[in-house]
Design an enzyme around this catalytic site. Structure first.
Site, PDB file in Angstrom:
ATOM      1  N   ARG A  59      -2.838   2.442  17.602  1.00 20.31           N
ATOM      2  CA  ARG A  59      -3.521   2.800  16.341  1.00 20.31           C
ATOM      3  C   ARG A  59      -2.919   4.058  15.711  1.00 20.31           C
ATOM      4  O   ARG A  59      -3.070   4.319  14.523  1.00 20.31           O
ATOM      5  CB  ARG A  59      -5.037   2.957  16.547  1.00 20.31           C
ATOM      6  CG  ARG A  59      -5.791   3.288  15.252  1.00 20.31           C
ATOM      7  CD  ARG A  59      -7.274   2.862  15.249  1.00 20.31           C
ATOM      8  NE  ARG A  59      -7.920   3.051  16.521  1.00 20.31           N
ATOM      9  CZ  ARG A  59      -8.353   4.219  16.993  1.00 20.31           C
ATOM     10  NH1 ARG A  59      -8.205   5.316  16.274  1.00 20.31           N
ATOM     11  NH2 ARG A  59      -8.927   4.292  18.175  1.00 20.31           N
ATOM     12  N   TYR A 112      -6.758  -5.476  -9.242  1.00 23.33           N
ATOM     13  CA  TYR A 112      -6.989  -6.481  -8.216  1.00 23.33           C
ATOM     14  C   TYR A 112      -8.489  -6.475  -7.885  1.00 23.33           C
ATOM     15  O   TYR A 112      -9.098  -5.410  -7.756  1.00 23.33           O
ATOM     16  CB  TYR A 112      -6.143  -6.122  -6.987  1.00 23.33           C
ATOM     17  CG  TYR A 112      -6.317  -7.088  -5.860  1.00 23.33           C
ATOM     18  CD1 TYR A 112      -5.790  -8.368  -5.918  1.00 23.33           C
ATOM     19  CD2 TYR A 112      -7.018  -6.735  -4.721  1.00 23.33           C
ATOM     20  CE1 TYR A 112      -5.956  -9.260  -4.887  1.00 23.33           C
ATOM     21  CE2 TYR A 112      -7.195  -7.622  -3.674  1.00 23.33           C
ATOM     22  CZ  TYR A 112      -6.666  -8.885  -3.770  1.00 23.33           C
ATOM     23  OH  TYR A 112      -6.832  -9.773  -2.742  1.00 23.33           O
ATOM     24  N   ASP A 186      -0.141   0.649  -7.382  1.00 26.21           N
ATOM     25  CA  ASP A 186      -0.068  -0.559  -6.569  1.00 26.21           C
ATOM     26  C   ASP A 186       1.140  -1.351  -7.072  1.00 26.21           C
ATOM     27  O   ASP A 186       1.129  -1.884  -8.177  1.00 26.21           O
ATOM     28  CB  ASP A 186      -1.373  -1.359  -6.727  1.00 26.21           C
ATOM     29  CG  ASP A 186      -1.394  -2.642  -5.896  1.00 26.21           C
ATOM     30  OD1 ASP A 186      -0.315  -3.181  -5.603  1.00 26.21           O
ATOM     31  OD2 ASP A 186      -2.502  -3.114  -5.576  1.00 26.21           O
ATOM     32  N   LYS A 211       2.344 -10.151   0.213  1.00 30.29           N
ATOM     33  CA  LYS A 211       2.945 -10.873  -0.901  1.00 30.29           C
ATOM     34  C   LYS A 211       4.475 -10.830  -0.804  1.00 30.29           C
ATOM     35  O   LYS A 211       5.017 -11.333   0.163  1.00 30.29           O
ATOM     36  CB  LYS A 211       2.412 -10.294  -2.218  1.00 30.29           C
ATOM     37  CG  LYS A 211       0.898  -9.977  -2.201  1.00 30.29           C
ATOM     38  CD  LYS A 211       0.016 -11.206  -2.112  1.00 30.29           C
ATOM     39  CE  LYS A 211      -1.445 -10.907  -1.817  1.00 30.29           C
ATOM     40  NZ  LYS A 211      -2.124 -10.001  -2.762  1.00 30.29           N
TER      41      LYS A 211
HETATM   42  C1  LIG Z   1      -3.312  -9.177  -2.721  1.00 27.88           C
HETATM   43  C2  LIG Z   1      -3.376  -7.883  -3.404  1.00 27.88           C
HETATM   44  C3  LIG Z   1      -4.027  -6.783  -2.841  1.00 27.88           C
HETATM   45  C4  LIG Z   1      -4.789  -6.872  -1.535  1.00 27.88           C
HETATM   46  O1  LIG Z   1      -3.917  -7.118  -0.473  1.00 27.88           O
HETATM   47  P1  LIG Z   1      -4.382  -7.839   0.893  1.00 27.88           P
HETATM   48  O2  LIG Z   1      -3.105  -7.857   1.678  1.00 27.88           O
HETATM   49  O3  LIG Z   1      -4.890  -9.196   0.536  1.00 27.88           O
HETATM   50  O4  LIG Z   1      -5.436  -6.978   1.507  1.00 27.88           O
HETATM   51  C5  LIG Z   1      -4.003  -5.589  -3.526  1.00 27.88           C
HETATM   52  N1  LIG Z   1      -3.371  -5.470  -4.714  1.00 27.88           N
HETATM   53  C6  LIG Z   1      -2.743  -6.510  -5.295  1.00 27.88           C
HETATM   54  C7  LIG Z   1      -2.084  -6.311  -6.612  1.00 27.88           C
HETATM   55  C8  LIG Z   1      -2.715  -7.743  -4.670  1.00 27.88           C
HETATM   56  O5  LIG Z   1      -2.093  -8.775  -5.257  1.00 27.88           O
END
Ligand SMILES: *Cc1c(COP(=O)(O)O)cnc(C)c1O
Length: 398
Positions: A59, A112, A186, A211
């Site tokens: 962790r 998001y 982000d 992603k």
């Molecule tokens: C999918 C997504 C998230 C969240 O990510 P997870 O891996 O599903 O927790 C945050 N921001 C954006 C722009 C996303 O597409």
């Protein structure tokens, strides 16, 4: 084995973070272990006291996580990075690190869904208030900056309408007001191959590595990239004590594996999206195509300046109501009906019934999400096959 700052992106995505291991494996071994042996009690004590470098417990850090962290720090041009168990794990760990009760956030109004929920329903419980503002014109944030503002937060391109926000301008205005404000971006929709917010003045970059970074649809992961001081605090407080959102060594291995091909995947995603967007624009069943690569798209010039390519995401408004749109998507053969994005497979989703289903009719309207809006994540297939699949179902609406 090691890389330096002068190496190109492709070299760094492959080599950065590679560690020497016994038996000389080409690929990093998976350190599938929860804890690490100390030679002596004194050594354990020295590690806990921070007097000796070395691992303690997964962790707090693990060599397979470190591989991913060093790759991402290098690719985003940051000093350090922290791997997390999900994108939300990265976002919440970073926010818990930055915020105290009484602080304020200024955030873009298109976020998001879970990030929006965290701001609107989660942090409000702890006396952290978020002011939402449309940042497509950066000057609009000025009105919302106060001495309590600790974080300025946005995504670009935004989900699902692909609104573009000028990273350099928002960062400049926020820091001119107060250099201590932490500008968080982000960068999930772009990956560092297309866009590097730290180079443009942002302080923290967040990713859902689920992603494009992993890119193969088989991992949930996240990453925070920033300066060494913020990442250390995020590791030893935000992640260690507040969220515990630890990336498993096996998932870290898969993520490091996916990262080795990031640039060629992003080029292919961008090429395919460009072709799909051009096809959709001419189709009679389509009312509007949202794609930052179009010259008449709002803030196209900003996108062109801050992004290397226009990415793999497209939103399309069909000339159809909710039922007709659903019936049309249900007939797709090649494209998958699925949320998420950035995978080898082309994914199509319907925001009004899926990712944005928690929005009221009013909120949907405000965010520009109609019943006929669909979001496409262009995959890596042959573009003509994706287009043929889309054409077949869209022709039914004519
Ligand atoms: C999918 C997504 C998230 C969240 O990510 P997870 O891996 O599903 O927790 C945050 N921001 C954006 C722009 C996303 O597409």
């Amino acid at each position: 084995m090691s890389t330096n700052k002068n190496h190109g992106f492709a070299t760094r995505q492959i080599h950065a973070g590679t560690q020497k291991a016994s038996n000389g494996p080409l690929c990093a071994p998976i350190y599938q272990t929860s804890t690490f042996r100390f030679d002596t009690v004194e050594q354990g004590g020295a590690r806990f006291a921070g007097e000796e470098q070395g691992y303690i417990y997964t962790r707090l850090g693990n060599p397979t996580q470190l591989l991913v962290e060093e790759k991402l720090a290098s690719l985003e041009n940051g000093e350090a990075a922290l791997a997390t168990a999900s994108g939300m794990g990265a976002i919440s760990s970073a926010l818990w690190t930055a915020l105290r009760a009484g602080d304020e956030i200024v955030a873009d109004d298109t976020l998001y869904g879970c990030t929006y929920a965290l701001f609107n329903h989660g942090l409000t419980r702890f006396d952290v208030k978020t002011n939402f503002v449309d940042m497509s014109d950066p000057a609009r944030i000025e009105k919302y900056l106060t001495p309590k503002t600790k974080v300025v937060y946005f995504e670009t391109p935004c989900n699902p309408t692909l609104k573009i926000i000028n990273i350099e301008e928002v960062s400049r205005i926020a820091h001119a007001y107060n250099p201590e404000i932490i500008v968080m971006v982000d960068n999930t929709f772009c990956s560092p191959y297309l866009q590097r917010p730290l180079d443009l003045g942002a302080d923290v970059v967040l990713h859902s590595a689920t992603k494009y970074l992993n890119g193969h649809g088989d991992v949930i992961a996240g990453v925070v990239v920033s300066n060494q001081a913020f990442i250390s605090e995020c590791r030893m407080f935000g992640l260690k004590d507040m969220t515990g959102a630890v990336l498993s060594p096996f998932d870290a291995f898969l993520l490091a594996r996916g990262l080795k091909t990031l640039d060629i995947r992003m080029e292919r995603h961008s090429n395919n999206a460009e072709k799909i967007a051009a096809f959709l624009k001419e189709h009679p069943s389509v009312a509007t195509v949202y794609y930052p690569g179009f010259e008449d798209f709002p803030n196209h010039a900003v996108a062109k300046k801050q992004m290397q390519r226009f990415g793999g995401m497209i939103a399309v408004e069909l000339k159809a109501d909710r039922q007709k749109t659903a019936a049309c998507l249900n007939k797709l053969q090649l494209c998958a009906i699925a949320v998420s994005l950035g995978d080898a497979e082309t994914l199509v989703e319907h925001p009004a019934t899926m990712t944005h289903s928690t929005y009221t009719a009013e909120e949907l309207k405000g965010a520009g999400i109609s019943e006929g809006l669909i979001r496409i994540s262009a995959g890596l297939e042959n573009p003509e096959d994706i287009i043929a699949d889309l054409k077949e179902v869209l022709d039914l609406l004519v």
